[in-house]
Design a protein around this motif. Structure first.
Motif, PDB file in Angstrom:
ATOM      1  N   UNK A 122    -191.459  43.519 100.805  1.00  0.00           N
ATOM      2  CA  UNK A 122    -191.361  44.866 100.237  1.00  0.00           C
ATOM      3  C   UNK A 122    -192.106  44.837  98.907  1.00  0.00           C
ATOM      4  N   UNK A 123    -193.157  45.610  98.795  1.00  0.00           N
ATOM      5  CA  UNK A 123    -194.055  45.536  97.655  1.00  0.00           C
ATOM      6  C   UNK A 123    -193.346  45.923  96.363  1.00  0.00           C
ATOM      7  N   UNK A 124    -193.425  45.036  95.364  1.00  0.00           N
ATOM      8  CA  UNK A 124    -192.926  45.283  94.011  1.00  0.00           C
ATOM      9  C   UNK A 124    -191.424  45.575  93.961  1.00  0.00           C
ATOM     10  N   UNK A 125    -190.675  45.133  94.953  1.00  0.00           N
ATOM     11  CA  UNK A 125    -189.254  45.478  95.006  1.00  0.00           C
ATOM     12  C   UNK A 125    -188.470  44.865  93.852  1.00  0.00           C
ATOM     13  N   UNK A 126    -188.804  43.654  93.443  1.00  0.00           N
ATOM     14  CA  UNK A 126    -188.027  42.974  92.413  1.00  0.00           C
ATOM     15  C   UNK A 126    -188.055  43.743  91.093  1.00  0.00           C
ATOM     16  N   UNK A 127    -189.242  44.156  90.686  1.00  0.00           N
ATOM     17  CA  UNK A 127    -189.352  44.836  89.398  1.00  0.00           C
ATOM     18  C   UNK A 127    -189.026  46.325  89.499  1.00  0.00           C
ATOM     19  N   UNK A 128    -189.182  46.911  90.665  1.00  0.00           N
ATOM     20  CA  UNK A 128    -188.715  48.292  90.854  1.00  0.00           C
ATOM     21  C   UNK A 128    -187.192  48.342  90.761  1.00  0.00           C
ATOM     22  N   UNK A 129    -186.534  47.321  91.311  1.00  0.00           N
ATOM     23  CA  UNK A 129    -185.068  47.261  91.234  1.00  0.00           C
ATOM     24  C   UNK A 129    -184.607  47.167  89.783  1.00  0.00           C
ATOM     25  N   UNK A 130    -185.345  46.443  88.956  1.00  0.00           N
ATOM     26  CA  UNK A 130    -184.994  46.365  87.540  1.00  0.00           C
ATOM     27  C   UNK A 130    -185.095  47.733  86.882  1.00  0.00           C
ATOM     28  N   UNK A 131    -186.161  48.463  87.183  1.00  0.00           N
ATOM     29  CA  UNK A 131    -186.313  49.793  86.587  1.00  0.00           C
ATOM     30  C   UNK A 131    -185.218  50.748  87.071  1.00  0.00           C
ATOM     31  N   UNK A 132    -184.929  50.742  88.368  1.00  0.00           N
ATOM     32  CA  UNK A 132    -183.888  51.624  88.900  1.00  0.00           C
ATOM     33  C   UNK A 132    -182.499  51.264  88.377  1.00  0.00           C
ATOM     34  N   UNK A 133    -182.344  50.034  87.866  1.00  0.00           N
ATOM     35  CA  UNK A 133    -181.030  49.643  87.342  1.00  0.00           C
ATOM     36  C   UNK A 133    -180.665  50.417  86.083  1.00  0.00           C
ATOM     37  N   UNK A 134    -181.619  51.154  85.505  1.00  0.00           N
ATOM     38  CA  UNK A 134    -181.300  52.026  84.382  1.00  0.00           C
ATOM     39  C   UNK A 134    -180.141  52.956  84.746  1.00  0.00           C
ATOM     40  N   UNK A 135    -180.086  53.362  86.003  1.00  0.00           N
ATOM     41  CA  UNK A 135    -179.064  54.310  86.439  1.00  0.00           C
ATOM     42  C   UNK A 135    -177.657  53.748  86.285  1.00  0.00           C
TER      43      UNK A 135
END
Length: 380
Positions: free
Chosen positions: A342-355
């Protein structure tokens, strides 16, 4: 001590300290001692949530100074003055913290009003808001379409010869040399974001390769898988952490326990999700090769990209497996790569963790102290 290794140790210390604090807080029941357990609305809710955000800023401030100003200066990665960095850092840290407090307060409101289902709905809306916020911020930073237009047209001509469909492209201004852009939006609105400096520093062939990589990530669905998995990962983590002892969504103390548990969940993601991101990167390398892109060009583009980042062409396999979602240049052999991706999932998950008040989202080695990389972390 190289720049890459110095940043790695800084990230380990920053993330490790936050994980340790949250673990101790859970084991010793500190939120119940220091925060309100009342389930009725009061101004102290916002006051205590704001206090948590301030403590978060203060704790990370030394790490941010080292990662955002001192190390880039020492290793000649930045010429930015301290005053300019401090101003941009303060505005970004304040803005992020205000969002953290707003999301946490709304989770509390919906949790008291509707229960866990209401809190979950709020997290979903918060993730969606983060996604939209990033998209709009990138479009706001868009430079004039004439900038590098001839070079981009040449790149598109070359990519068309590889028979790869390319979505919309925008060029955005930036100050941090480590800013990589990425992909924003959905469907017909999906847009590839390219840093302005790349128009000047990359050759046409290298820039075409980078754009083609992102086009393949979009065309293959790997971009969407990364978004979906990152969102589900955070949502699932939030639900699981509300079930921890003394955790919940109906009081500040209970929510603080949930946030501490969620920090540990995010740490688990830091250890596991990079594998999915690396697999996606290597699969895209192979797909590019199948479309006719020369292997040497793929490796040269990856090498140029690496030099603009931390300049670590090779690294021990165990370090890459744990800490790096982007494969090193020495590993890009353009061979078929098996396994879930899944492309860029690791760092996208970090950004979405703002929620979910994700305190690890800007403590990792790639973006600590670098505000431009908080909403769009460095990618492949």
């Amino acid at each position: 001590m190289t720049y890459a290794r110095a940043r790695l140790w800084l990230g380990i210390c920053g993330v490790g300290s936050l994980v340790t604090i949250c673990t101790v807080a859970l084991l010793m029941g500190l939120p119940a001692r220091w925060l309100s357990e009342s389930t009725t609305f009061a101004m102290t809710d916002l006051t205590q949530l704001s206090a948590l955000a301030v403590l978060f800023i203060l704790w990370l401030a030394p790490f941010d100074f080292l990662g955002g100003y001192r190390l880039p200066k020492s290793f000649l990665k930045s010429q930015e003055s301290f005053g300019r960095w401090l101003l941009s850092y303060f505005r970004a840290a304040l803005g992020q913290s205000l969002l953290f407090v707003a999301f946490a307060w709304l989770i509390l409101v919906f949790g008291r009003w509707i229960g866990l289902r209401g809190a979950i709905s709020m997290v979903v809306l918060a993730i969606g808001f983060c996604f939209i916020l990033r998209n709009q911020s990138m479009r706001f930073r868009r430079v004039e379409s004439s900038t590098g237009s001839n070079k981009l047209l040449d790149c598109l001509t070359l990519i068309q010869s590889w028979q790869i469909f390319v979505p919309n492209i925008i060029v955005v201004r930036h100050r941090d040399v480590g800013f990589t852009g990425g992909i924003i939006g959905f469907g017909n609105g999906a847009t590839i974001v390219i840093p302005q400096s790349w128009i000047e520093t990359m050759s046409r062939a290298e820039l075409a390769t980078v754009i083609a990589r992102r086009a393949i990530a979009f065309n293959s669905g790997s971009y969407y898988r990364g978004l979906a998995f990152a969102g589900v990962w955070n949502l699932l983590g939030f639900i699981v952490c509300t079930q921890l002892p003394n955790a919940g969504v109906d009081s500040v103390a209970a929510l603080a326990n949930t946030i501490c548990g969620f920090t540990l969940w995010s740490f688990l993601g830091l250890l596991t999700l990079p594998t999915l991101s690396r697999n996606a990167s290597l699969q895209i390398d192979h797909s590019l090769s199948e479309h006719g892109t020369p292997k040497e060009l793929i490796l040269n583009a990856a090498d140029s990209f690496d030099q603009m980042q931390d300049g670590e062409r090779s690294r021990p396999r165990w370090i890459e497996a744990i800490f790096h979602p982007v494969p090193s240049v020495s590993r890009r052999d353009v061979l078929p790569q098996q396994g879930p991706a899944a492309w860029n999932v690791a760092r996208t998950a970090l950004f979405f963790s703002w929620a979910c008040f994700g305190v690890l989202s800007r403590a990792v080695h790639c973006n600590v102290g670098r505000p431009e990389l908080w909403t769009m972390l460095p990618i492949d």
